[in-house]
Design a protein around this motif. Structure first.
Motif, mmCIF file in Angstrom:
data_model
loop_
_atom_site.group_PDB
_atom_site.id
_atom_site.type_symbol
_atom_site.label_atom_id
_atom_site.label_comp_id
_atom_site.label_asym_id
_atom_site.label_seq_id
_atom_site.Cartn_x
_atom_site.Cartn_y
_atom_site.Cartn_z
ATOM 1 N N ALA A 81 -40.196 -48.808 0.393
ATOM 2 C CA ALA A 81 -41.366 -48.978 1.788
ATOM 3 C C ALA A 81 -41.779 -50.193 2.486
ATOM 4 O O ALA A 81 -43.473 -50.637 2.432
ATOM 5 N N LYS A 82 -40.692 -51.068 2.225
ATOM 6 C CA LYS A 82 -40.311 -52.676 3.325
ATOM 7 C C LYS A 82 -39.426 -52.510 4.352
ATOM 8 O O LYS A 82 -38.667 -52.547 4.082
ATOM 9 N N TYR A 124 -35.349 -51.243 5.604
ATOM 10 C CA TYR A 124 -34.861 -50.042 6.511
ATOM 11 C C TYR A 124 -34.095 -49.676 7.128
ATOM 12 O O TYR A 124 -33.411 -49.057 8.130
ATOM 13 N N SER A 125 -32.959 -51.260 7.495
ATOM 14 C CA SER A 125 -31.715 -51.437 7.925
ATOM 15 C C SER A 125 -30.774 -51.033 7.596
ATOM 16 O O SER A 125 -29.692 -50.533 7.818
ATOM 17 N N TYR A 126 -30.424 -51.060 6.063
ATOM 18 C CA TYR A 126 -29.980 -50.300 4.849
ATOM 19 C C TYR A 126 -29.878 -48.878 5.345
ATOM 20 O O TYR A 126 -28.905 -47.852 5.779
ATOM 21 N N ALA A 127 -31.505 -47.906 4.844
ATOM 22 C CA ALA A 127 -30.972 -46.809 5.282
ATOM 23 C C ALA A 127 -30.668 -46.306 6.560
ATOM 24 O O ALA A 127 -30.127 -45.295 6.532
ATOM 25 N N LYS A 180 -43.843 -44.206 9.009
ATOM 26 C CA LYS A 180 -43.101 -45.815 9.001
ATOM 27 C C LYS A 180 -41.978 -45.993 10.239
ATOM 28 O O LYS A 180 -41.055 -45.327 10.330
ATOM 29 N N THR A 181 -43.456 -47.099 10.396
ATOM 30 C CA THR A 181 -43.498 -47.188 12.519
ATOM 31 C C THR A 181 -41.992 -47.872 12.250
ATOM 32 O O THR A 181 -41.273 -47.400 13.964
ATOM 33 N N ALA A 182 -41.750 -48.289 11.403
ATOM 34 C CA ALA A 182 -40.501 -49.010 11.689
ATOM 35 C C ALA A 182 -39.629 -49.081 11.408
ATOM 36 O O ALA A 182 -38.277 -49.689 11.746
ATOM 37 N N LEU A 183 -39.295 -47.268 10.827
ATOM 38 C CA LEU A 183 -38.187 -47.013 10.719
ATOM 39 C C LEU A 183 -37.170 -46.019 11.771
ATOM 40 O O LEU A 183 -35.739 -46.411 11.800
#
Length: 466
Positions: A393-394, A398-401, A438-441
């Motif tokens: 949740a950081k 997310y770029s790694y995800a 998670k809108t940034a994801l």
């Protein structure tokens, strides 16, 4: 940024006559004070003039009351290296006595000097190291001095040196010579500083001294035992190494013993001493503690032409936990076993084990499994990484995800869907339903994955879009 001449420009420069070059230089420095200063200070000063400039610059800097913050200190020490330390090193051979005196003075005053700087970045170490280089070279350059004179000077300085101590001898071993180091070692021993004396003895490989020190009970750290054992093994005195290491077991205080290193050295010594059966037993016992592959390697070395008993080691690793099994199987390149293990293990259990492995290890293992034809296992590992990154949740993860999701899609191409293995569309849909807040994801996912669109109605994925 440094600007270099290209090949054609270098050819033109090389073709100029002496007179033409002088004219060019005079033209450049005519109205350029920086260029003139660089030419004078770097190339047109005598050694005495260089030393005088160094003293002048040091005194100027030493008088400053300005406090240098983190970034300023970085720049300061970089400048001091160029204007003081490196020029000192340059003239160490020609003015050894003067360089020795000045560099020692600067280093001895360094604690006070550094009070006005934020030294937390460690940038001071490069400056100090070059000063130390200059000092050592200047001492050695005093060619009329006998080895004892040099040793005495070095000892007097190092005995109270607060930053490096005897560690500097690893760097200057060749420059100082074994004879000088042996004399310094004796000085430490006479001053009842056995630890430093032992460290130097190990460096110069003085087994006779170490043997006497061991018999007297002078060893004060487990590393002394280990280094002495290594030397004995290298000198084909493995039986003595075994005796030495076993003596450590008898000591009442074992707090400082590195059991892994102890086991490794003991097994190595046993093999060198021809005691292969005992070595194999010790290797299995040592492997059972932490499943370190080094002990399996030692076991195979002791086996010589016999079976390497790999199944027994795999069983031990499996009993210690799935993560140990995977790590060991990876080390011995049994990717077929890893793939079988990953695909046969329930998702929750697999995730519980994988958290004990680093993400970089898992990522590399996934790529390796795919290259070896184990696409399903490779995909499952990438999906674990996706979910692990999202669950933190950081947004910084997310770029790694997104990257791992793309890889999992690439690896899953051609795989058959099942209840146990969701296809890409089903997996992405499930992932979106769980983490759509998670809108940034999701913009990162869209950017990374060709064919993926995310809108108000949810997500849509088409694999074969051009």
């Amino acid at each position: 940024m440094a600007i270099k001449l290209n090949k054609k420009q270098n050819e033109l420069l090389n073709g100029m006559s002496h007179e033409e070059l002088l004219n060019v230089i005079n033209y450049i420095i005519q109205d350029n004070e920086l260029a003139k200063a660089a030419l004078l200070n770097g190339y047109l000063l005598s050694d005495q003039e260089i030393l005088k400039n160094i003293e002048k610059e040091y005194n100027r800097q030493n008088k400053s009351k300005h406090f240098y913050d983190y970034y300023e200190a970085d720049a300061l020490y970089d400048e001091l290296t160029r204007s003081i330390a490196q020029p000192l090193e340059k003239v160490a051979d020609t003015l050894p006595e003067q360089v020795e005196s000045l560099s020692a003075k600067i280093m001895l005053e360094f604690d006070k000097f550094s009070e006005n700087t934020d030294s937390s970045s460690g940038s001071w170490m490069d400056y100090y190291s070059v000063l130390l280089d200059a000092w050592v070279k200047s001492v050695v350059a005093q060619k009329n001095s006998d080895p004892f004179f040099i040793a005495n000077k070095v000892f007097d300085f190092v005995v109270d040196e607060p930053y490096f101590g005897v560690e500097i001898f690893k760097k200057y071993r060749t420059l100082l010579s074994t004879g000088v180091l042996r004399t310094i070692r004796d000085m430490f021993y006479q001053k009842k500083r056995p630890r430093e004396a032992l460290d130097i003895s190990i460096l110069i490989r003085d087994i006779d001294f170490l043997t006497i020190a061991f018999q007297k009970g002078d060893f004060c750290h487990s590393e002394h035992y280990f280094d002495y054992a290594r030397l004995l093994i290298e000198e084909i005195r493995a039986d003595e190494a075994v005796e030495l290491l076993l003596s450590m077991e008898k000591q009442s205080d074992k707090r400082y013993v590195d059991k892994t290193t102890w086991n490794e050295l003991l097994i190595t010594a046993l093999i060198e001493d021809g005691k292969n059966e005992e070595a194999k037993e010790k290797a299995i016992d040592a492997f059972s503690l932490r499943c370190e592959t080094r002990f399996y390697r030692l076991y195979t070395k002791a086996c010589r032409e016999e079976s390497d008993n790999i199944q027994h080691f795999l069983s031990i690793a499996n009993e210690k936990g799935l993560e140990r099994y995977i790590a060991f199987a990876s080390d011995i390149e049994r990717f077929d076993l890893i793939a079988e293990c990953i695909t046969a293990t329930a998702k929750e259990k697999l995730a519980d084990s994988l958290v004990h492995l680093t993400n970089s290890f898992i990522r590399t293992l996934s790529s390796t499994l795919y290259k070896h034809g184990h696409a399903l296992a490779a995909t499952l590992l990438r999906r674990f990484l996706v979910e692990d990154a999202i669950n933190q949740a950081k947004s910084k993860y997310y770029s790694y995800a997104a990257s791992d999701m793309k890889k999992s899609i690439d690896y899953s191409k051609g795989l058959e869907e099942s209840l146990q293995f969701l296809g890409t569309v089903a997996y992405l849909t499930t992932l979106y339903e769980k983490h759509k807040r998670k809108t940034a994801l999701w913009p990162l996912m869209e950017e990374k994955i060709k064919g993926l669109t995310v809108g108000k109605k949810g997500i849509c994925y088409q694999r074969n879009l051009p």
